[in-house]
Design a protein around this motif. Structure first.
Motif, mmCIF file in Angstrom:
data_model
loop_
_atom_site.group_PDB
_atom_site.id
_atom_site.type_symbol
_atom_site.label_atom_id
_atom_site.label_comp_id
_atom_site.label_asym_id
_atom_site.label_seq_id
_atom_site.Cartn_x
_atom_site.Cartn_y
_atom_site.Cartn_z
ATOM 1 N N LEU A 263 35.418 41.669 41.075
ATOM 2 C CA LEU A 263 36.700 42.154 40.566
ATOM 3 C C LEU A 263 36.494 43.315 39.604
ATOM 4 C CD1 LEU A 263 38.341 38.675 39.822
ATOM 5 C CD2 LEU A 263 38.690 40.142 41.832
ATOM 6 N N VAL A 264 37.322 44.329 39.754
ATOM 7 C CA VAL A 264 37.275 45.513 38.890
ATOM 8 C C VAL A 264 38.605 45.573 38.145
ATOM 9 C CG1 VAL A 264 37.178 48.042 38.859
ATOM 10 C CG2 VAL A 264 35.744 46.738 40.472
ATOM 11 N N VAL A 265 38.537 45.695 36.811
ATOM 12 C CA VAL A 265 39.791 45.742 36.042
ATOM 13 C C VAL A 265 40.397 47.132 36.155
ATOM 14 C CG1 VAL A 265 40.900 45.365 33.824
ATOM 15 C CG2 VAL A 265 38.863 44.054 34.423
ATOM 16 N N ASN A 266 41.622 47.219 36.645
ATOM 17 C CA ASN A 266 42.312 48.506 36.726
ATOM 18 C C ASN A 266 42.960 48.837 35.395
ATOM 19 O OD1 ASN A 266 43.577 50.848 37.633
ATOM 20 N ND2 ASN A 266 45.359 49.716 38.384
ATOM 21 N N GLU A 267 43.890 47.992 34.972
ATOM 22 C CA GLU A 267 44.467 48.215 33.644
ATOM 23 C C GLU A 267 45.095 46.942 33.125
ATOM 24 O OE1 GLU A 267 47.197 51.490 34.321
ATOM 25 O OE2 GLU A 267 48.870 50.097 34.596
ATOM 26 N N ILE A 268 45.378 46.965 31.814
ATOM 27 C CA ILE A 268 46.061 45.835 31.202
ATOM 28 C C ILE A 268 47.362 46.321 30.593
ATOM 29 C CG2 ILE A 268 43.908 44.592 30.743
ATOM 30 C CD1 ILE A 268 44.077 45.428 27.834
ATOM 31 N N ALA A 269 48.325 45.428 30.519
ATOM 32 C CA ALA A 269 49.622 45.750 29.907
ATOM 33 C C ALA A 269 49.961 44.632 28.933
ATOM 34 C CB ALA A 269 50.705 45.879 30.974
ATOM 35 N N PRO A 270 50.181 44.968 27.661
ATOM 36 C CA PRO A 270 50.370 43.924 26.642
ATOM 37 C C PRO A 270 51.812 43.445 26.586
ATOM 38 C CG PRO A 270 50.464 46.044 25.589
ATOM 39 C CD PRO A 270 50.236 46.303 27.066
#
Lengths: 357, 357
Positions: A263-270
């Motif tokens: 798995l590759v993290v694309n982005e996070i949203a808080p």
């Protein structure tokens, strides 16, 4: 405040769009009132909120009045001006906290943070000028994508580089803003984990959903996602890892690319996330209520689902399909009360429920 | 108006209690705005409505302004003063219509109507004075129950007669109001059908739920109810029979006693019903949205459920159990935002979902 909020407490929500609207409805289910702070007139969230303040994020008097009228401050978007947050924080707790905002407001900071946690991201490099960009392209290669570090969403402030010769035009598209170059990831599909962490540190994750985008905008999320049991466990553990590292309180969305290497993290949203809307019809406690529970110091919902769901966004003139969608007995409609239909504008979504009884 | 209402239309709701509150939230999901009309200050529904009018039902100017501001008028309770309805109806359609209100506002009229439809009710007789009561007791026997014809709910305005000698006290309890004497029905359990009829005459029913009352107040509704397939069909057909006879538009609650001889109609309510709250977590379209769809001229939801549910009312200091209930991962909490806890007051409900995936 570390005691759980009681019925009648007021949740302050920065931003009056559809996420604020659905947070407000969820808050009402727990007996809370909502107060929306939004610069634009007639915000969708205002139609279902107890109070609305229409004021700019630099209106210090309005911000102070707002903060004094609520018990806790949360938000539906991450790009809130820092000075507004500084002021609000002198009055009331902001949840999720400042660190999550600081990191997610800047793509470079976010990717650096994720790497330091030992997570895999796309190859990336910070870009200020053409020298940076040329050096980075040598490392990362093409195709690649150049994005402004701040204020990017739904494909805006982005330029694709198919060949090194695209560098000049891509840099112009950044309009002088600091940027980050990201290499492409060869992924089979994208999933996201909607994860939550409570005030006392407990973590709960919803089942990962599988996302399909078109024109840079999320179109559908399908639950369950195509994942091996090991991938599913990985996805949940890395989300928990992020939440704990940020001492996070609330719901966080984590977008992941699924590759043969992992798995590759694309982005996070808080914040609550479009790819978590399916939970409204699949879970006892949906992502909106989960977020409210977390910031109110309540126990979290477990994240279990009782139905499989496919969420589809209604974008622009997808609204013309509503009469037809309303005839499908397994489709739950969620419209946002926006007056004007515009191309690319998120107007609502539907959750198609797979019945099992 | 016979065209379906479009997004942005305004639903006028008479009554600002929990039913108006949940109707308002459901309306928002379809992109509608709600305007609540309620004499009492700070109504629970006002916390999630776009507009609130605080005015009495004899304030003709306020009623007219309210009616002019909405596209359709509906209500959360059946005991609306006739003169208010007369005025409102000159401005906007009232749905469900006047005939349903006329019948359900009067127990004697309602039972007579049901009998004329060929349905079974408890034995009953209209009572004005002791002469009537004595004659009726000879026919009906004891135990029996004397109820005022109008304005009764949740066990108020009622007196039980265990023996003929209780007649005098029972009549005193009616305080001079016209009454109806009802014989007891020897039933094994009570079920209810939440049924809906659309503007173009289509009918949809939710699965019948099984109700348990205590102290005259609904405590739990369990879906599915204990019914044979034939009883289930009977229940749905008789509900449809009632809807069609009233040329009804909206959701109607039908309470039924299950007896060895068949189903006996206890009462009908021309509105969303406490025993239909389970649909919020078991159906794609819940009873509140179903009602809004009907009065807005939209297609109805099918009534299918995707999960089994047990609904439990939170009454008075049941609110003390909320922190514990919030820890159950399969429990969905719905609180009404009422400021004061009082004995016997409905403060909220929970839906316990039986997971099947």
């Amino acid at each position: 405040m570390s005691e759980p909020l009681s019925t009648g407490a007021v949740i302050g929500i920065l931003g009056g769009g559809q996420l604020g609207r659905m947070l407000s409805v969820a808050a009402s289910r727990l007996g809370f009132r909502s107060h929306i702070y939004e610069p634009g007139a007639n915000p969708p969230a205002g139609q279902v909120a107890d109070q609305v303040t229409t004021a700019a994020y630099d209106d210090r008097a309005a911000l102070a009045r707002f903060a004094e009228s609520v018990d806790v401050v949360t938000y539906e978007f991450e790009n809130i001006p820092t000075r507004a947050l500084d002021l609000l924080e002198t009055h009331r707790p902001i949840r999720p906290g400042r660190e999550a905002l600081r990191i997610s407001q800047d793509r470079l900071t976010e990717k650096t943070f994720l790497r330091k946690l030992g997570l895999t991201t796309a190859p990336f490099a910070g870009i200020v000028d053409m020298g940076d960009l040329k050096a980075a392209l040598k490392q990362i290669g093409t195709p690649a994508i150049l994005k402004t570090r701040r204020l990017g969403y739904d494909g805006k402030g982005q330029a694709r580089l198919l060949r090194p010769e695209d560098a000049a035009n891509a840099l112009i598209a950044m309009d002088g803003a600091p940027a980050v170059l990201e290499g492409f990831v060869d992924f089979s599909h994208e999933v996201s984990v909607i994860a939550a962490r409570g005030l006392t540190g407990e973590v709960a994750c919803f089942d990962p959903g599988e996302n399909v985008h078109r024109d840079g905008i999320l179109r559908t999320t399908t639950v369950p996602a195509k994942l091996t049991p090991a991938q599913r466990t990985d996805a949940i553990l890395l989300a928990a890892n992020i939440l704990n590292a940020l001492d996070y309180v609330g719901v966080l969305g984590v977008e992941l690319f699924v590759t043969p290497q992992g798995l590759v993290v694309n982005e996070i949203a808080p914040r609550v996330h479009n790819s978590g809307h399916w939970t409204q019809n699949g879970c006892a406690v949906d992502q909106f209520e989960q977020h409210i529970r977390a910031i109110a110091g309540w126990p979290l919902g477990g994240g279990q689902r009782h139905a499989d769901v496919v969420m589809e966004n209604l974008i622009g003139d997808d609204m013309d399909r509503v009469p037809q969608l309303a005839r499908d007995p397994d489709t739950a409609i969620h419209l946002y009360g926006k007056a004007d239909v515009k191309p690319g504008r998120k107007m609502g979504h539907v959750n198609r429920i797979k019945r099992s009884v």
